[in-house]
Design a protein around this motif. Structure first.
Motif, mmCIF file in Angstrom:
data_model
loop_
_atom_site.group_PDB
_atom_site.id
_atom_site.type_symbol
_atom_site.label_atom_id
_atom_site.label_comp_id
_atom_site.label_asym_id
_atom_site.label_seq_id
_atom_site.Cartn_x
_atom_site.Cartn_y
_atom_site.Cartn_z
ATOM 1 N N ALA A 29 0.805 -1.227 0.000
ATOM 2 C CA ALA A 29 0.000 0.000 0.000
ATOM 3 C C ALA A 29 0.834 1.270 0.000
ATOM 4 O O ALA A 29 0.279 2.369 -0.174
ATOM 5 C CB ALA A 29 -0.940 -0.004 1.206
ATOM 6 N N GLU A 31 2.678 4.138 -1.333
ATOM 7 C CA GLU A 31 2.813 4.828 -2.617
ATOM 8 C C GLU A 31 2.601 6.319 -2.383
ATOM 9 O O GLU A 31 2.085 6.725 -1.331
ATOM 10 C CB GLU A 31 1.790 4.302 -3.627
ATOM 11 N N VAL A 34 -0.491 8.293 -0.219
ATOM 12 C CA VAL A 34 -1.036 7.556 0.923
ATOM 13 C C VAL A 34 -0.501 8.167 2.210
ATOM 14 O O VAL A 34 0.665 8.566 2.280
ATOM 15 C CB VAL A 34 -0.641 6.071 0.831
ATOM 16 N N THR A 35 -1.326 8.239 3.235
ATOM 17 C CA THR A 35 -0.857 8.782 4.509
ATOM 18 C C THR A 35 -0.515 7.658 5.475
ATOM 19 O O THR A 35 -1.111 6.574 5.417
ATOM 20 C CB THR A 35 -1.917 9.680 5.165
ATOM 21 N N GLU A 38 -3.531 6.313 7.110
ATOM 22 C CA GLU A 38 -4.290 5.340 6.331
ATOM 23 C C GLU A 38 -3.650 3.954 6.427
ATOM 24 O O GLU A 38 -4.358 2.935 6.499
ATOM 25 C CB GLU A 38 -4.374 5.801 4.877
ATOM 26 N N LEU A 39 -2.335 3.907 6.431
ATOM 27 C CA LEU A 39 -1.644 2.631 6.606
ATOM 28 C C LEU A 39 -1.957 2.036 7.976
ATOM 29 O O LEU A 39 -2.153 0.821 8.110
ATOM 30 C CB LEU A 39 -0.146 2.815 6.434
ATOM 31 N N HIS A 81 -1.126 12.416 9.124
ATOM 32 C CA HIS A 81 -1.982 12.589 7.952
ATOM 33 C C HIS A 81 -1.229 13.268 6.811
ATOM 34 O O HIS A 81 -1.859 13.672 5.821
ATOM 35 C CB HIS A 81 -3.226 13.393 8.333
ATOM 36 N N PRO A 83 0.594 13.183 3.521
ATOM 37 C CA PRO A 83 0.740 12.189 2.451
ATOM 38 C C PRO A 83 2.211 11.864 2.194
ATOM 39 O O PRO A 83 3.073 12.751 2.222
ATOM 40 C CB PRO A 83 0.103 12.870 1.239
#
Length: 250
Positions: A29, A31, A34-35, A38-39, A81, A83
């Motif tokens: 995931a 990339e 992405v934050t 989120e991971l 948060h 990115p």
């Protein structure tokens, strides 16, 4: 923890499987855009599939499922948060509790395109971990692990961060013994069969071996802005090669 029963081995094997599954999911995931937050949420979803929960949250009150440290952050980074951007170096440290058993492992990945320096840094950390794992045998001295790691890191021209080290693990995150990433002559006590430890080199592109704690009181960072890499496996000592518990199994 020393594994003495099949129940304990099965429990640690399952915990290691959850770690490996989580790391594989998060690696895929990573990339641009992405934050880390989120991971972290994605890690929580994997944990839920296995009835697992965050051991750092349970034991220390960490406000995370997993630690995610970016660039000059080394370890215990709180997912933000912001990115991820091309070229960022991302250390992901996963430590779930699964049915009362705790396993611990970490990877470092770079967001493409990867700089030559970042690629060499990650390669050096992984090579140091491999050397450290190969130094683990029942009857061999504990300090052989640190000697192997230190030798490999120095050979590749990067800086070891000796304030940070591996540890025993199994029923809790941090158990005895401490497992330094450098050679300490006094640590001659032999490793014994069944002992569970986490081996985790942490290295930097900077020159300073010191670390600092950020204002969030969790994140440990380099003092000179050097980019860091952190890799880790949980293993069980045997008379031959160690059993690596945090690798994918069928």
């Amino acid at each position: 923890m020393t594994i003495t029963t099949q129940h304990e081995l099965d429990g640690m094997t399952l915990a290691g499987k959850v770690v490996a599954r989580t790391l594989d999911t998060l690696r895929a995931a990573v990339e641009p855009g992405v934050t880390p937050a989120e991971l972290d949420a994605l890690a929580g979803e994997v944990f839920a599939q296995f009835g697992a929960f965050s051991a750092p949250r349970a034991e220390y009150g960490a406000p995370v499922n997993v630690f995610i440290s970016v660039n000059d952050d080394i370890v215990h980074g709180l997912p933000t948060h912001r990115p991820l951007q091309a070229g960022d170096v991302v250390c992901i440290d996963v430590t779930p509790n699964v049915g009362g058993f705790v396993a611990d492992a970490a990877i470092t990945v770079a967001v493409p395109p990867v700089s030559p320096t970042a690629a060499r840094l990650i390669e050096a950390a992984e090579a140091a971990l491999a050397r450290g794992l190969n130094a683990n045998r029942a009857g061999q001295p504990l300090n052989g692990i640190g000697r192997a790691i230190q030798t490999e890191v120095q050979r590749r021209g990067f800086t070891l961060l000796p304030e940070l080290q591996g540890h025993g693990v199994g029923r809790a995150i941090h158990e005895k013994p401490d497992v330094p990433n450098y050679y300490r002559p006094a640590l001659r006590k032999p490793l014994h069969e069944g002992l569970v430890i986490a081996v985790e080199p942490m290295i930097s592109t900077g020159r300073s071996p010191r670390v600092r704690t950020r204002r969030d009181a969790w994140t440990l960072a380099t003092t000179d802005g050097g980019i860091a890499a952190h890799v880790e496996h949980t293993i069980m000592i045997t008379r031959g090669k160690p059993l690596v518990l945090t690798t994918p199994i069928s």
